[in-house]
Design an enzyme around this catalytic site. Structure first.
Site, PDB file in Angstrom:
ATOM      1  N   GLU A  64       4.273   1.434   1.782  1.00 28.85           N
ATOM      2  CA  GLU A  64       5.571   1.236   2.413  1.00 28.85           C
ATOM      3  C   GLU A  64       6.714   1.473   1.423  1.00 28.85           C
ATOM      4  O   GLU A  64       6.947   0.656   0.542  1.00 28.85           O
ATOM      5  CB  GLU A  64       5.694  -0.189   2.963  1.00 28.85           C
ATOM      6  CG  GLU A  64       4.574  -0.602   3.891  1.00 28.85           C
ATOM      7  CD  GLU A  64       3.489  -1.426   3.211  1.00 28.85           C
ATOM      8  OE1 GLU A  64       3.234  -2.559   3.643  1.00 28.85           O
ATOM      9  OE2 GLU A  64       2.909  -0.913   2.228  1.00 28.85           O
ATOM     10  N   CYS A 103       0.814  -1.220   0.000  1.00 29.79           N
ATOM     11  CA  CYS A 103       0.000   0.000   0.000  1.00 29.79           C
ATOM     12  C   CYS A 103       0.848   1.272   0.000  1.00 29.79           C
ATOM     13  O   CYS A 103       0.820   2.050  -0.937  1.00 29.79           O
ATOM     14  CB  CYS A 103      -0.916   0.011   1.223  1.00 29.79           C
ATOM     15  SG  CYS A 103      -1.983  -1.425   1.356  1.00 29.79           S
TER      16      CYS A 103
END
Length: 322
Positions: free
Chosen positions: A45, A43
């Site tokens: 990171e 998502c």
């Protein structure tokens, strides 16, 4: 053009800020030339493709659960189990500052506890579950003769993410104002209301929800707790090292864990009932932001996001008519 696509409601393209992400990656030891080339895991990171192994979902610490344990003398309100942690003598508690300092101490304790557990796993993981194929395409593994899970990659990080941040900030603001400033209720009365899940205490719960400043409304009274604790959390996480020769890093997002960990968390001084969902990522608690999206952005940008090397999430939803 990106905004026109986003307006369709799909959530893509995702927007990321080089001016924050690159310094964040440098904080955890990634060279500038590699940080420039970051990509995103899952998502949000940031990671260096082909060079970094960071266990971006290694552990998540529920700040709100830590506060529950502090207020309940180390006893989990859901299971009745007593945790092996130092407890507070509330009969000797004379100021909010003392309570706040003890909460920071408890949060530090659970970070350290988590680090110990993760490092035990790290020392043994490659023996039971090596990744030989991935290791062949990660820079450093063949040169070192080490699996990616054994420290073969160029960058070897371990990640601890947060959960329940807004609930904790709102709860601390409620305790400070209602108990110590307004003296409208004693600490013991508040603790008893939490232990009963606000049974027969709905007027108190409504007061906690509507009469206390909430994170996400550009109010320094509560935003200061989010700023202070987020920096405290990230700084303490980054002090640790793992057996693969790398550092620990922090992330501030929850995916679906705000609901899963919320089910395991008792009532809180922000007015949230037992087992209800916690706040999503670094977003305000559900329905608590009442002054519009600009106020939310003003609250969240008081935090130092360059400490959050594993990323953060602020979810904002708009009506299509807007």
């Amino acid at each position: 053009r990106a905004c026109r696509v986003l307006r369709n409601g799909g959530g893509l393209p995702a927007l990321f800020n080089d001016d924050v992400i690159i310094p964040a990656m440098k904080h955890v030891g990634i060279a500038k030339e590699d940080a420039w080339n970051y990509g995103l895991v899952g998502c949000v990171e940031p990671t260096v493709p082909g060079k970094e192994w960071s266990h971006t979902e290694a552990l998540r610490i529920n700040w709100a659960k830590v506060l529950e344990l502090v207020l309940n003398n180390g006893v989990c309100m859901m299971s009745g189990e007593r945790m092996n942690m130092e407890t507070l003598d509330f009969s000797e508690l004379h100021s909010f500052t003392e309570l706040y300092s003890f909460y920071e101490k408890a949060l530090r304790y659970f970070i350290d506890f988590g680090v110990k557990a993760l490092n035990i796993i790290d020392k043994n993981f490659y023996n039971s579950c090596p990744y030989p194929y991935l290791s062949t395409i990660m820079a450093g593994c063949i040169e070192k003769g080490k699996d990616v899970t054994a420290g073969g990659a160029k960058y070897n990080l371990t990640t601890i993410n947060g959960c329940g941040m807004a609930n904790t900030a709102d709860s601390l603001a409620a305790i400070k104002k209602l108990v110590y400033e307004d003296k409208a209720i004693s600490m013991q009365e508040l603790r008893e209301a939490l232990q009963s899940n606000f049974s027969d205490e709905e007027p108190l719960r409504q007061r906690l929800i509507y009469k206390i400043p909430k994170y996400g409304n550009d109010d320094d009274y509560v935003d200061i707790f989010m700023k202070d604790l987020s920096e405290f959390f990230c700084d303490h996480v980054m002090r640790h090292r793992n057996p693969r020769g790398g550092k620990f890093q922090a992330g501030m997002y929850t995916v679906e864990w705000q609901a899963l960990l919320g089910k395991l968390t008792g009532a809180l001084p922000d007015g949230r009932l037992t087992s209800k969902s916690l706040a999503n990522g670094l977003s305000p608690s559900q329905g608590r932001d009442r002054k519009g999206p600009t106020a939310v952005l003003r609250s969240i940008t008081k935090l130092d996001h360059s400490l959050m090397a594993n990323g953060m999430v602020l979810d904002m939803k708009f009506s299509p008519t807007a």
